[in-house]
Design a protein around this motif. Structure first.
Motif, PDB file in Angstrom:
ATOM      1  N   GLY A  38       0.778  -1.224  -0.543  1.00 20.91           N
ATOM      2  CA  GLY A  38       0.082  -0.333   0.019  1.00 20.91           C
ATOM      3  C   GLY A  38       0.435   1.160   0.108  1.00 20.91           C
ATOM      4  N   GLU A  39       0.662   2.277  -0.602  1.00 23.34           N
ATOM      5  CA  GLU A  39       1.358   3.800   0.004  1.00 23.34           C
ATOM      6  C   GLU A  39      -0.001   4.887   0.584  1.00 23.34           C
ATOM      7  OE1 GLU A  39       3.135   6.441  -3.460  1.00 23.34           O
ATOM      8  OE2 GLU A  39       2.696   4.675  -3.923  1.00 23.34           O
ATOM      9  N   VAL A  40       1.037   5.843   1.832  1.00 19.83           N
ATOM     10  CA  VAL A  40       0.289   6.619   2.089  1.00 19.83           C
ATOM     11  C   VAL A  40       0.708   8.168   1.513  1.00 19.83           C
ATOM     12  CG1 VAL A  40       0.880   7.734   4.306  1.00 19.83           C
ATOM     13  CG2 VAL A  40       0.748   5.545   4.115  1.00 19.83           C
ATOM     14  N   TYR A  41      -0.282   8.315   0.530  1.00 24.00           N
ATOM     15  CA  TYR A  41      -0.440  10.033   0.265  1.00 24.00           C
ATOM     16  C   TYR A  41       0.528  11.186   1.063  1.00 24.00           C
ATOM     17  CZ  TYR A  41      -0.836  13.629  -2.688  1.00 24.00           C
ATOM     18  OH  TYR A  41      -0.712  15.307  -3.842  1.00 24.00           O
ATOM     19  N   ALA A  42       1.453  12.078   0.641  1.00 23.60           N
ATOM     20  CA  ALA A  42       1.377  13.569   1.412  1.00 23.60           C
ATOM     21  C   ALA A  42       0.716  13.586   2.199  1.00 23.60           C
ATOM     22  CB  ALA A  42       1.769  14.275   0.254  1.00 23.60           C
ATOM     23  N   SER A  43       1.327  14.225   3.740  1.00 24.39           N
ATOM     24  CA  SER A  43       0.979  14.528   4.656  1.00 24.39           C
ATOM     25  C   SER A  43       1.740  15.523   5.371  1.00 24.39           C
ATOM     26  CB  SER A  43       1.542  13.203   5.501  1.00 24.39           C
ATOM     27  OG  SER A  43       3.012  13.351   5.771  1.00 24.39           O
ATOM     28  N   ALA A  44       0.738  16.117   6.511  1.00 23.22           N
ATOM     29  CA  ALA A  44       1.420  17.700   7.090  1.00 23.22           C
ATOM     30  C   ALA A  44       2.434  17.677   7.964  1.00 23.22           C
ATOM     31  CB  ALA A  44      -0.120  17.996   7.484  1.00 23.22           C
ATOM     32  N   VAL A  45       2.891  15.936   7.747  1.00 23.71           N
ATOM     33  CA  VAL A  45       4.358  16.291   8.999  1.00 23.71           C
ATOM     34  C   VAL A  45       4.921  15.276   8.610  1.00 23.71           C
ATOM     35  CG1 VAL A  45       3.044  16.107  11.201  1.00 23.71           C
ATOM     36  CG2 VAL A  45       3.155  14.124   9.946  1.00 23.71           C
ATOM     37  N   GLY A  46       6.624  15.010   8.470  1.00 24.77           N
ATOM     38  CA  GLY A  46       7.788  15.107   7.931  1.00 24.77           C
ATOM     39  C   GLY A  46       7.635  13.069   8.063  1.00 24.77           C
ATOM     40  N   PRO A  47       8.820  12.670   7.298  1.00 22.32           N
ATOM     41  CA  PRO A  47       8.232  10.812   6.810  1.00 22.32           C
ATOM     42  C   PRO A  47       9.030  10.543   8.244  1.00 22.32           C
ATOM     43  CG  PRO A  47       9.941  12.389   5.742  1.00 22.32           C
ATOM     44  CD  PRO A  47       9.207  13.064   6.160  1.00 22.32           C
ATOM     45  N   ARG A  48       9.712  11.003   9.455  1.00 18.32           N
ATOM     46  CA  ARG A  48       9.625  10.103  10.427  1.00 18.32           C
ATOM     47  C   ARG A  48       8.228  10.054  11.605  1.00 18.32           C
ATOM     48  NH1 ARG A  48      12.813   7.402   7.338  1.00 18.32           N
ATOM     49  NH2 ARG A  48      14.937   8.271   6.450  1.00 18.32           N
ATOM     50  N   ALA A  49       7.859  11.784  11.015  1.00 17.38           N
ATOM     51  CA  ALA A  49       6.227  10.734  12.045  1.00 17.38           C
ATOM     52  C   ALA A  49       6.004  10.518  11.709  1.00 17.38           C
ATOM     53  CB  ALA A  49       6.611  12.646  11.942  1.00 17.38           C
ATOM     54  N   MET A  50       5.389  10.865  10.260  1.00 11.35           N
ATOM     55  CA  MET A  50       4.560   9.815   9.487  1.00 11.35           C
ATOM     56  C   MET A  50       4.565   8.657   9.840  1.00 11.35           C
ATOM     57  SD  MET A  50       1.325  10.818   8.510  1.00 11.35           S
ATOM     58  CE  MET A  50       0.591   9.096   7.568  1.00 11.35           C
ATOM     59  N   GLU A  51       6.122   7.947  10.118  1.00  6.20           N
ATOM     60  CA  GLU A  51       5.892   6.715  10.161  1.00  6.20           C
ATOM     61  C   GLU A  51       5.416   5.699  10.997  1.00  6.20           C
ATOM     62  OE1 GLU A  51      10.252   5.191   8.894  1.00  6.20           O
ATOM     63  OE2 GLU A  51      10.218   6.465   7.577  1.00  6.20           O
ATOM     64  N   ALA A  52       5.626   6.856  12.288  1.00  8.33           N
ATOM     65  CA  ALA A  52       5.694   6.587  13.294  1.00  8.33           C
ATOM     66  C   ALA A  52       3.868   6.600  13.834  1.00  8.33           C
ATOM     67  CB  ALA A  52       5.688   7.623  15.077  1.00  8.33           C
ATOM     68  N   VAL A  53       2.827   7.191  12.419  1.00  8.69           N
ATOM     69  CA  VAL A  53       1.599   7.799  13.240  1.00  8.69           C
ATOM     70  C   VAL A  53       1.100   6.091  12.148  1.00  8.69           C
ATOM     71  CG1 VAL A  53      -0.310   8.741  11.352  1.00  8.69           C
ATOM     72  CG2 VAL A  53       1.539   9.295  13.069  1.00  8.69           C
TER      73      VAL A  53
END
Length: 406
Positions: A38-53
């Motif tokens: 799967g793929e997660v599209y652009a987010s409002a936080v940085g990539p490392r923070a998004m990995e945690a989410v």
């Protein structure tokens, strides 16, 4: 069959970075060993923070669950933290994880994902491309030169494309809706005139704005480009201002499109109720494939069409195509045909002559090339896309550089 493990691959496409500064690809493994992408599209936080989410959403709402229970997992995530409302970051995380569940289910049943969504409505799907500068061209000049855009459009039409998108209308600014500079309106009309002259009736013109204008400014711009008969006027006002969408839709003959920054059927229902005729969900943000199917059904009931958005990597592209194959009201899908999109995964459906064929392999039909992913790690904490703080430049003009990573 239960969801057991998660892996996250943060991948940075090489320059110029068409598709964004980075892509977040997830791979889930079920307890029977079947994997799904799967793929997660652009987010409002940085990539490392998004990995945690992403990891939190999986562990909290999905781990140990059957990948069949898409609706149950969606409701858990949608309601998490006592919210029960669209959250683009949390729903973005779920969207990629949800795609991976469909990939697992298709592989388990030895059927393509579209076969689980109602079957094959379309043997092939029309695709469109953004107009990008060719290697070696003056990239700064390309975004403000109607003749260069027209040349690129003619080249794409010669390859078989029947629709091209461009957005010369001004800055991508944090300041919300503004009145466009007269020079931006003139430049936009010049782009439309030059491209229409270059392609004639062989292709549709797709005009984007990235939600930059107040209603009055958007209407002025629409009036200037109406003589060139664009197929759509994309996101003319900020994405959270649905009454403004309605005002623009009432004032122009150009069908209004929007959706790349919306999430879940709740927001798309509002867009449709306010006059949007073409919905553009990004499946890596909007809630995933099943939520995308619901959005398409809402649009069908409203007499509207769907054109899934893509400014991401090849996994979201595959998900968009499976959804499109199943939808009677598909208009077209956005495609990004770069070498890196093609090499990061095996089995990626290609656009040939302006159309993509319905995939036949089980699941999404693609597999990640881990060596390629490992060779292109994310080394920045900047966002997938970023907006400028400077306001519209009414004196010297403006340019939007197509989302290229810098």
């Amino acid at each position: 069959m239960r969801l057991k493990d998660i892996e996250i691959f943060a991948v940075s496409p090489p320059p110029p970075g068409w598709g964004g500064r980075y892509w977040l690809i997830v791979r889930l493994t079920a307890d029977n060993g079947i994997t799904g992408l799967g793929e997660v599209y652009a987010s409002a936080v940085g990539p490392r923070a998004m990995e945690a989410v992403i990891e939190d959403v999986f562990a909290r709402h999905m781990e140990g669950e059957s990948p069949e229970n898409i609706e149950l997992m969606f409701r858990r995530v949608y309601s998490s933290g006592f919210t029960q409302r669209p959250d683009p970051t949390v729903m973005g995380a779920f969207s990629g994880l949800e795609m991976a569940c469909w990939d697992i289910l298709g592989k388990a049943r030895e059927r393509p994902v579209w076969a689980l969504l109602g079957g094959r409505m379309n043997d092939r799907v029309r695709a469109y491309t953004y107009l990008y500068p060719a290697p070696g061209q003056d990239a700064d000049r390309f975004w403000i030169d109607p003749d260069m855009a027209a040349e690129a459009a003619a080249d794409r039409v010669a390859e078989g494309w029947t629709a091209v998108k461009f957005d010369p209308a001004g800055p991508y600014t944090i300041r919300g809706g503004h009145m466009p500079a007269k020079s931006d309106i003139a430049l936009s009309a010049g782009f439309c005139a030059a491209i229409r002259d270059a392609v004639g009736d062989r292709a549709d013109l797709l005009f984007g704005t990235h939600g930059q204008f107040i209603p009055g400014g958007a209407i002025r711009l629409a009036k200037a480009i109406e003589p060139y008969d664009p197929l759509w006027f994309e996101e003319p006002v900020p994405p959270d201002d649905f009454p403004a969408l309605a005002a623009v839709a009432r004032a122009t003959s150009i069908p209004v499109a929007c959706g790349e920054r919306l999430t879940t059927k709740a927001e798309f229902a509002q867009a449709l109720a306010h006059g949007v005729r073409i919905v553009q969900p990004a499946l890596g943000r909007a809630g995933g494939i099943w939520e995308g199917r619901k959005i398409a059904t809402l649009a069908e009931a409203a007499g509207a069409q769907i054109a899934p958005h893509l400014y991401a990597g090849p996994v979201e592209w595959a998900a968009n195509l499976h959804l499109a194959v199943s939808c009677p009201n598909i208009l077209m899908v956005e495609a990004i045909e770069t070498q890196f999109h093609d090499t990061l995964v095996t089995g990626r459906p290609r656009v040939e002559g302006g159309f993509a064929q319905a995939p036949e392999a089980p699941g999404l039909g693609i597999e990640l090339d881990e060596a390629v992913a490992a060779a292109h790690p994310v080394t920045t904490d900047r966002l997938h896309l970023e907006m400028q703080e400077a306001p519209c430049d009414w004196k010297n003009g403006n340019a939007f550089t197509g989302g290229a990573a810098d």
